[in-house]
Design a protein around this motif. Sequence first.
Motif, PDB file in Angstrom:
ATOM      1  N   ASP A   1       1.049  -2.311  -7.002  1.00  0.00           N
ATOM      2  CA  ASP A   1       0.555  -3.519  -6.326  1.00  0.00           C
ATOM      3  C   ASP A   1       1.741  -4.299  -5.782  1.00  0.00           C
ATOM      4  O   ASP A   1       2.888  -3.829  -5.836  1.00  0.00           O
ATOM      5  CB  ASP A   1      -0.323  -4.379  -7.255  1.00  0.00           C
TER       6      ASP A   1
ATOM      7  N   ASP B   1      -3.953  -3.979   5.551  1.00  0.00           N
ATOM      8  CA  ASP B   1      -2.889  -3.181   6.168  1.00  0.00           C
ATOM      9  C   ASP B   1      -2.910  -3.321   7.687  1.00  0.00           C
ATOM     10  O   ASP B   1      -1.864  -3.486   8.327  1.00  0.00           O
ATOM     11  CB  ASP B   1      -3.054  -1.703   5.806  1.00  0.00           C
TER      12      ASP B   1
ATOM     13  N   VAL C   1      -7.645  -1.557   0.842  1.00  0.00           N
ATOM     14  CA  VAL C   1      -6.766  -2.541   1.493  1.00  0.00           C
ATOM     15  C   VAL C   1      -6.541  -2.231   2.971  1.00  0.00           C
ATOM     16  O   VAL C   1      -5.619  -2.753   3.585  1.00  0.00           O
ATOM     17  CB  VAL C   1      -5.397  -2.626   0.766  1.00  0.00           C
ATOM     18  N   LYS C   2      -7.408  -1.406   3.563  1.00  0.00           N
ATOM     19  CA  LYS C   2      -7.130  -0.987   4.943  1.00  0.00           C
ATOM     20  C   LYS C   2      -7.162  -2.157   5.921  1.00  0.00           C
ATOM     21  O   LYS C   2      -6.361  -2.209   6.859  1.00  0.00           O
ATOM     22  CB  LYS C   2      -8.086   0.112   5.383  1.00  0.00           C
TER      23      LYS C   2
ATOM     24  N   VAL D   1      -4.343   5.128   5.263  1.00  0.00           N
ATOM     25  CA  VAL D   1      -4.127   4.053   4.295  1.00  0.00           C
ATOM     26  C   VAL D   1      -5.313   3.980   3.340  1.00  0.00           C
ATOM     27  O   VAL D   1      -6.400   4.498   3.616  1.00  0.00           O
ATOM     28  CB  VAL D   1      -3.918   2.691   4.997  1.00  0.00           C
ATOM     29  N   ASN D   2      -5.113   3.337   2.210  1.00  0.00           N
ATOM     30  CA  ASN D   2      -6.157   3.236   1.200  1.00  0.00           C
ATOM     31  C   ASN D   2      -7.315   2.369   1.671  1.00  0.00           C
ATOM     32  O   ASN D   2      -7.122   1.321   2.299  1.00  0.00           O
ATOM     33  CB  ASN D   2      -5.573   2.671  -0.093  1.00  0.00           C
TER      34      ASN D   2
ATOM     35  N   ASP E   1       0.856  -1.182   0.000  1.00  0.00           N
ATOM     36  CA  ASP E   1       0.000   0.000   0.000  1.00  0.00           C
ATOM     37  C   ASP E   1       0.891   1.230   0.000  1.00  0.00           C
ATOM     38  O   ASP E   1       2.063   1.164   0.411  1.00  0.00           O
ATOM     39  CB  ASP E   1      -0.911   0.015   1.228  1.00  0.00           C
ATOM     40  N   ASP E   2       0.352   2.355  -0.470  1.00  0.00           N
ATOM     41  CA  ASP E   2       1.032   3.625  -0.244  1.00  0.00           C
ATOM     42  C   ASP E   2       0.200   4.401   0.764  1.00  0.00           C
ATOM     43  O   ASP E   2      -1.026   4.258   0.843  1.00  0.00           O
ATOM     44  CB  ASP E   2       1.290   4.394  -1.541  1.00  0.00           C
ATOM     45  N   LEU E   3       0.869   5.205   1.573  1.00  0.00           N
ATOM     46  CA  LEU E   3       0.214   5.798   2.736  1.00  0.00           C
ATOM     47  C   LEU E   3       0.888   7.095   3.149  1.00  0.00           C
ATOM     48  O   LEU E   3       1.963   7.438   2.660  1.00  0.00           O
ATOM     49  CB  LEU E   3       0.221   4.797   3.898  1.00  0.00           C
TER      50      LEU E   3
ATOM     51  N   TYR F   1      -3.330   2.989  -5.846  1.00  0.00           N
ATOM     52  CA  TYR F   1      -2.993   1.633  -5.412  1.00  0.00           C
ATOM     53  C   TYR F   1      -4.054   0.642  -5.907  1.00  0.00           C
ATOM     54  O   TYR F   1      -5.247   0.914  -5.909  1.00  0.00           O
ATOM     55  CB  TYR F   1      -2.853   1.509  -3.886  1.00  0.00           C
TER      56      TYR F   1
END
Length: 376
Positions: free
Chosen positions: A249, A130, A126-127, A122-123, A107-109, A244
């Motif tokens: 990915d 994560d 996908v939280k 976080v996105n 993930d990018d955050l 994301y």
Amino acid sequence: MSETEDLIEEVATETLPLDAWHRAKGGRMVEFAGYWMPIQYEGIMAEHLWVRENAGLFDVSHMGQLLISGDGAAAALETLVPGDISALKPGRMRYSLLLAEDGGILDDLMITNEGDQFGIVVNGAVKWEDIGHLRENLPDHITLNHNEDYGLLALQGPKAVDALSRLVPEAAGLVFMQATRATWQGHAIGISRSGYTGEDGFEISPPNAALEAFAAALCAMDEVKPIGLGARDSLRLEAGLPLYGHDLDETIDPVEGDLCFAISKRRREEGGFPGAARILGHLGQGSARKRVGLLIDGKMPVREGAKLFDGNTEVGVVTSGGFAPSVGAPIAMGYVPTGLSEPGTPVAAEVRGKRVACTVTAMPFVPHRYVRKQGG
């Protein structure tokens, strides 16, 4: 509850705290990241251009707001991300990447030093993954809280600072990637000067109890309108910002994703983050592929999944694409071999069995307008 009812509850699309407010405003709702979210109100083109010229309010409460605290929290986070979190001063924030063991991007955050804890956004898609990854990999003495009692709004555009500072005067004193806590009508809120459009703007975290009143107060101003997911996507694409699950990915590392800036100097020297051998190797010797921008010849948009060709050889894939209202033409981003990643390199995309000429270009497609210093 039966197993069937359990399953139905598990997969049911959730609603945002502002769901009824969006619908009352004329928002057309779609499923995204497990939530019903507004894709548009007046129309994507009009909303996109409004944000570039005025201020648009986005509801991004589907995203995960996490709080990390405990002795050594910064060092613990550095075992999972490639940024220099220990050097992050209170009130400062940093873009970073949650990395898999092999260096792929989970993930990018955004990470913010809130003084007594670290806030992480976080996105939404996908939280939960994560949260599970962090709980599994952070030491037991580090506390992780999922702050579900707060929503998240993004106010973006050149007039965002004027609008927000009428409600929260502290906003005007921030510059890009700074954050603070403030109070509005007795409610504690978090504010950062950041966003996902390439424009100046803010992300604001009010408690759910105050969310509708805060959104309504902003949208009562002449320069502010609610903006949907459609324009958010076209704005971030023009800004060259990856999404994301599409442009990033688990198979892509930060060098391939053209996110080398997220690997801090000290971490490049010391390593100690997941996949360091692979990532540092790619930093030194280059990676086989790279995320690039693409200018499209003609008026036909090239969408995600379109194959890219060098002559008759398939060489890559488009990961995001569409019409860019501020550019007045279709644009895209995708992956090509590093040897074809120089701006000006011609490639072709396959659309409905036909080849469309494209040119690799530097990103962003539209200059960023972040306020990096007072008066800047």
